[in-house]
Design an enzyme around this catalytic site. Structure first.
Site, short mmCIF file in Angstrom:
data_model
loop_
_atom_site.label_atom_id
_atom_site.label_comp_id
_atom_site.label_asym_id
_atom_site.label_seq_id
_atom_site.Cartn_x
_atom_site.Cartn_y
_atom_site.Cartn_z
N ASP A 32 40.38 31.67 45.88
CA ASP A 32 39.89 31.34 44.54
C ASP A 32 40.66 30.11 44.04
OD1 ASP A 32 39.25 31.42 41.81
OD2 ASP A 32 39.17 33.58 41.73
N ARG A 57 36.79 48.55 44.72
CA ARG A 57 37.06 48.00 46.06
C ARG A 57 36.17 48.66 47.11
NH1 ARG A 57 41.99 45.03 46.03
NH2 ARG A 57 43.55 45.73 44.54
N GLU A 87 41.50 37.03 54.77
CA GLU A 87 41.52 37.30 53.33
C GLU A 87 40.12 37.61 52.83
OE1 GLU A 87 42.88 38.04 50.79
OE2 GLU A 87 44.60 36.86 50.19
N ASP A 88 40.05 38.30 51.71
CA ASP A 88 38.73 38.55 51.11
C ASP A 88 38.23 37.30 50.38
OD1 ASP A 88 40.76 38.79 49.25
OD2 ASP A 88 39.94 40.56 48.25
N PHE A 95 33.21 36.31 38.55
CA PHE A 95 34.19 37.34 38.92
C PHE A 95 33.48 38.39 39.76
CE2 PHE A 95 37.08 40.82 38.82
CZ PHE A 95 38.32 40.20 38.84
C1 PRP Z 1 43.27 38.47 45.39
C2 PRP Z 1 42.66 38.20 46.74
C3 PRP Z 1 43.45 37.01 47.23
C4 PRP Z 1 43.78 36.26 45.97
C5 PRP Z 1 42.91 35.05 45.84
O1 PRP Z 1 44.45 39.22 45.55
O2 PRP Z 1 42.79 39.30 47.61
O3 PRP Z 1 44.64 37.41 47.87
O4 PRP Z 1 43.55 37.17 44.88
O5 PRP Z 1 43.09 34.40 44.62
P1 PRP Z 1 43.75 32.96 44.45
O6 PRP Z 1 43.12 32.04 45.47
O7 PRP Z 1 43.39 32.59 43.04
O8 PRP Z 1 45.22 33.09 44.65
P2 PRP Z 1 45.22 39.98 44.37
O9 PRP Z 1 46.40 39.16 43.97
O10 PRP Z 1 44.25 40.37 43.30
O11 PRP Z 1 45.76 41.27 45.11
P3 PRP Z 1 44.92 42.40 45.90
O12 PRP Z 1 44.58 41.79 47.25
O13 PRP Z 1 45.87 43.53 46.01
O14 PRP Z 1 43.67 42.71 45.12
#
Ligand code: PRP
Length: 175
Positions: free
Chosen positions: A103, A165, A99-100, A152
């Site tokens: 949070d 991105r 994962e990136d 953020f």
């Molecule tokens: C982002 C990120 C993680 C998640 C983390 O995804 O890639 O999957 O949020 O946040 P959290 O710990 O608060 O759940 P997003 O839902 O924005 O989708 P994306 O990967 O398509 O940008």
């Protein structure tokens, strides 16, 4: 670099990311030697990190992907949805979720629960960024690139309203 209207400052440079991703790749390759892990990339945000990390993995491994979503703008909606599921069975496999960012932890909590009854030999999380100060549920990634404060961030896969991105660094978004 010229000033960018969307950028407060660069938090983690391209060079710092490259170095840390290589370290993570070496560590994971050592830990999973002989286990042929399945690396599960989480679309969309995790894809840039995934592509770089996998090229630092020196052992036999497989690739698969899931797409999850919960964010709109800068806010988590709190409701996680599976947009695309795995192609392969994970029964008996050593799974590494890539994962990136972790949070609030809601996305990974949802994912761990949804994979829990599929019979994997092990499941661990590797994230580039960890923001533990913002956790709402208990999620502990085993491999973490950088621990960050409650800001953020954009770039290297992370977006604001689907933009930025493609930035090669991690930056703090200027609201
Ligand atoms: C982002 C990120 C993680 C998640 C983390 O995804 O890639 O999957 O949020 O946040 P959290 O710990 O608060 O759940 P997003 O839902 O924005 O989708 P994306 O990967 O398509 O940008």
């Amino acid at each position: 670099m010229a000033e960018q209207p969307f950028l407060e400052r660069i938090l983690i440079s391209q060079e710092q990311i490259k170095q840390r991703v290589a370290e993570l790749g070496r560590e994971i390759s050592t830990d999973y030697k002989g286990k042929k892990p399945l690396f599960v990339g989480i679309l969309r945000g995790g894809i840039i990190f995934y592509a770089d990390l996998l090229r630092e993995i020196s052992i036999d491994c497989n690739m698969d992907f899931m797409s999850l979503s919960s964010y709109a703008g800068t806010k988590s909606t709190g409701e996680v949805r599976t947009m695309l599921d795995l192609r392969e069975s994970i029964k008996g496999r050593h799974v590494v979720i890539v994962e990136d960012i972790v949070d609030t932890g809601l996305t990974l909590d949802y994912l761990m629960k949804s994979l829990a009854d599929r019979g994997a030999a092990s499941i661990e999380i590797c994230c580039l960024l960890d923001k533990p100060c913002n956790r709402k549920v208990d999620v502990s990634p085993k491999y973490v690139g950088f621990t960050i404060e409650n800001e953020f961030v954009i770039g290297y896969g992370l977006d604001y309203n689907e933009l930025y991105r493609n930035l090669p660094y991690i930056g703090v978004f200027k609201k």
